[in-house]
Each structure stands twice: as C-alpha cells, then as structure tokens.
Design a protein around this motif. Structure first.
Motif, PDB file in Angstrom:
ATOM      1  N   ASP A 278     -26.558 -23.706 -33.611  1.00  0.00           N
ATOM      2  CA  ASP A 278     -25.175 -23.247 -33.745  1.00  0.00           C
ATOM      3  C   ASP A 278     -25.169 -21.953 -34.555  1.00  0.00           C
ATOM      4  O   ASP A 278     -24.856 -21.963 -35.748  1.00  0.00           O
ATOM      5  N   PRO A 279     -25.514 -20.830 -33.933  1.00  0.00           N
ATOM      6  CA  PRO A 279     -25.644 -19.558 -34.682  1.00  0.00           C
ATOM      7  C   PRO A 279     -24.391 -19.177 -35.454  1.00  0.00           C
ATOM      8  O   PRO A 279     -24.466 -18.858 -36.645  1.00  0.00           O
ATOM      9  N   GLU A 280     -23.253 -19.191 -34.818  1.00  0.00           N
ATOM     10  CA  GLU A 280     -22.028 -18.770 -35.489  1.00  0.00           C
ATOM     11  C   GLU A 280     -21.609 -19.755 -36.569  1.00  0.00           C
ATOM     12  O   GLU A 280     -21.155 -19.362 -37.649  1.00  0.00           O
ATOM     13  N   GLY A 281     -21.741 -21.044 -36.290  1.00  0.00           N
ATOM     14  CA  GLY A 281     -21.391 -22.045 -37.301  1.00  0.00           C
ATOM     15  C   GLY A 281     -22.297 -21.958 -38.516  1.00  0.00           C
ATOM     16  O   GLY A 281     -21.841 -22.104 -39.663  1.00  0.00           O
ATOM     17  N   LYS A 283     -23.819 -19.269 -39.650  1.00  0.00           N
ATOM     18  CA  LYS A 283     -23.430 -18.093 -40.441  1.00  0.00           C
ATOM     19  C   LYS A 283     -22.165 -18.372 -41.253  1.00  0.00           C
ATOM     20  O   LYS A 283     -22.045 -17.929 -42.410  1.00  0.00           O
ATOM     21  N   ALA A 284     -21.222 -19.109 -40.672  1.00  0.00           N
ATOM     22  CA  ALA A 284     -19.982 -19.419 -41.386  1.00  0.00           C
ATOM     23  C   ALA A 284     -20.258 -20.317 -42.588  1.00  0.00           C
ATOM     24  O   ALA A 284     -19.714 -20.119 -43.684  1.00  0.00           O
TER      25      ALA A 284
END
Length: 362
Positions: A278-281, A283-284
């Motif tokens: 989950d790349p975006e998750g 980073k968040a």
C-alpha cells in the motif's frame, strides 16, 4: 367437362380436386352461393348460402352449403333447380363461388339437379345444410379401404427397414425419425453453407480435400499453442519487472524514513513489505510518525532526560516512544547498536511487539 355454350370443354382430375380443396382450406373463408351468378356482375349480389366445406369423393367434388332461410324457401318451392359452380380452369384449379340457377352452363351429371328433391328426402335438416355434388367426370374409383390399409402397412414396413428400426416400430416412431432426419438435413445444409468462408480463412481453395483441411487446422493449433507459450512467458516476465520496480520504490521510501529517524533498522523488512502493498497508505502513516531514532552516529538521550530525569514512559505514551526508550536503555547497558537493541526489545516483549507492529501498519 362439357359446356352448353361455345366454350371448349376441359378436363378435371383427382389432382385438380385436391388443388381446389387445398386452396379453399388455405383461404379459411366460406364461399358465397348467390342467385343467377350476380357476383359476376357489378350490381348487388345477395347470398343464397355459404359453402362451408368441400370433399372429394369417387363420384366428384361435394360441397357442404348452409342456405339462408329465403333461399331454402325458393328451393323447396321449386323456384331454383340447379346449383352452378364458378371454377378457374387453369391449373391449379380453384372454386371461386357458386350460384342457384335454372340455366346451368355445365352439361349432364356435372351439376346437381333437382335440389328440392334432396331436401324433400330430409338431407337438409333444420339448419338448411345439405351436401351437393359440384362436379364429376369419369373419375377413377378409389381402391377399397382394405387395399389402402395393406398398401400403407407395406410402405411402413419399407420405411422401418430403411431406417434400421425394430420391426415392431410404430408409425409415430417412424414419423418422429423422419422429422429428426429433416432437422439434421437443415442443420447440415447450414453448416455446409459456411464451408467456403472457413476454407478461405484457412487459406485453402473451396474444393480442398478433407486431408488438406485437417492439416491446416493442425498447423493453426500448433501455432496457437506456441503463441500461447510465448504469451505466458512474457506475462511472467512483465510481472517480475513490476515486482522489482515496486520493491525498488518501496526500498527508496523506507531508506528515506530510516535516515529521518522515523524507522528503526529492525523495521526495515516489514516496512518494505508494507510500502509495496500500500504505497500511498504507507506514506500517509509515515508522515504522522514522530522521529524515534536519533540522527547521527551517537545514540544521545531523550529530550526529557531519557531514563534519567522522569523515568520510562508510561503505558499511555505512544508505543514507538516506549520501544525507543527501552532500546536506547538496552543499547547503553550492553554497549550494542540501536538496531540490535530494538530487535531484542521486541523479541522479549511479545505484547509490546504486537502493539508496535499494529501501530506501524495502521
């Protein structure tokens, strides 16, 4: 059939009678019987009756007529004597209509004379219906019923033998098989119509032999299987490339987080897996994390005095802070690096390790 006027006589056969009946039944309407052929003129043509049925017999064609009350009275009182049909004599023949008349065009037994005599014999009954001979002309006699039955039985036996059925097969079974064969013939004709297009698609001539067709199809299947194998290999290679690319991207993000002190070395593999999933998750979640590892070669101490001034963080403190405190303390005591100390803290504190992992994965 001979006529009373100058018109030429004409022949009529059992086949013609069958055509007349077939046309009558196909039209599904009753034919009018008028007075004196008034339907052939332009004036009013009142119906004397209606032809409701036709039947071919050994002595001619019979019609079943239902008369109007007025016409029935005319007939019974002898005011009309003859029944005259109007026929299209070109083949296929057709009965157009008929008329009550006293001046018929046909000669001899081709008419049904003395209609009143038929009624007087009680044929009409209370409904005004009667069977009337329309025409006759030396028709061949039908064979006896017994002979017809014998011929039908013989034909049935021939069909049973032809189709390879059991000798005791019934007429219904033979008819069912005939219907099946007809359907198969239609299907075969449909398939055969598509053969030229199929031959063209295979690169063959329209008169190609079965062996040539089989060879072309075999070659096509082999080529397809080879292409399928190449496609599978290419798909596998593309998937591997995508996996390597996502791993590289995830490792780059994790390396930045390690340098910023937001991850410990012990978390690296887990963090890479999570970043790929989950790349975006990832980073968040990483953006919300505080710095838990001192940046630089020295471990340093906590801003609040570490394990000196106010002691170890309590259970209400963030789990990453509690892990970092224990790891720094263990590193100081055993003189080991922070990564090794973090691994030992998580290994010997399963509950803390589960809480730490859960907070990291969000």
């Amino acid at each position: 059939m001979e006529l009373r006027d100058s018109r030429k006589p004409f022949d009529i056969t059992p086949s013609d009678l069958a055509d007349i009946i077939r046309k009558f039944e196909a039209d599904k309407i009753h034919l009018v019987v008028d007075y004196q052929h008034q339907s052939l003129g332009e004036g009013e043509a009142l119906a004397a009756g209606w032809i409701e049925g036709l039947e071919a017999r050994t002595d001619g064609l019979y019609s079943r007529v239902k008369w109007t009350a007025k016409a029935l009275q005319h007939i019974l009182e002898g005011e009309f004597r003859y029944y005259s049909p109007v026929i299209k004599v070109t083949r296929p023949m057709e009965l157009k209509h008929a008329a009550l008349t006293n001046t018929p065009a046909l000669k001899g037994t081709a008419l049904s004379p003395l209609l009143a005599a038929r009624f007087a014999g009680g044929d009409a009954g209370a409904t005004g219906e009667v069977e009337i001979l329309v025409m006759t002309e030396n028709l061949p006699a039908k064979p006896p019923a017994s002979q017809q039955q014998e011929e039908a039985t013989a034909m049935l036996k021939k069909l049973i033998a032809k189709f390879g059925l059991q000798p005791e097969a019934t007429e219904a079974e033979v008819l069912a098989l005939v219907e099946t064969r007809e359907q198969e013939a239609v299907a075969f004709k449909t398939q055969a119509a598509a053969l030229p297009e199929i031959f063209q698609a295979l690169g063959l001539k329209t008169d190609a032999k079965p062996g040539e067709v089989t060879a072309a199809i075999t070659a096509l299947k082999a080529a397809h299987q080879g292409d399928q194998g190449k496609l599978t290999a290419l798909t596998t290679e593309v998937a591997a490339l995508k996996d390597r690319e996502s791993t590289r991207d995830a490792e780059a993000v994790v390396e930045v987080a390690l340098k910023e002190g937001k991850l410990t070395p012990a978390e690296r593999d887990l963090a890479v897996t999570d970043a790929k999933r989950d790349p975006e998750g990832f980073k968040a979640r990483l953006a919300l994390r505080p710095q838990i590892v001192p940046i630089g070669d020295k471990l340093g101490v906590l801003k609040d005095g570490g394990h000196g001034s106010d002691g170890e963080p309590g259970p209400e403190a963030p789990v990453d802070r509690r892990v970092a405190f224990k790891a720094r303390k263990l590193a100081d005591e055993k003189k080991i690096d922070l990564a090794a100390a973090t691994e030992q803290v998580l290994k010997h504190n399963p509950e803390l390790a589960r809480e730490y992992k859960q907070s990291f994965l969000g």
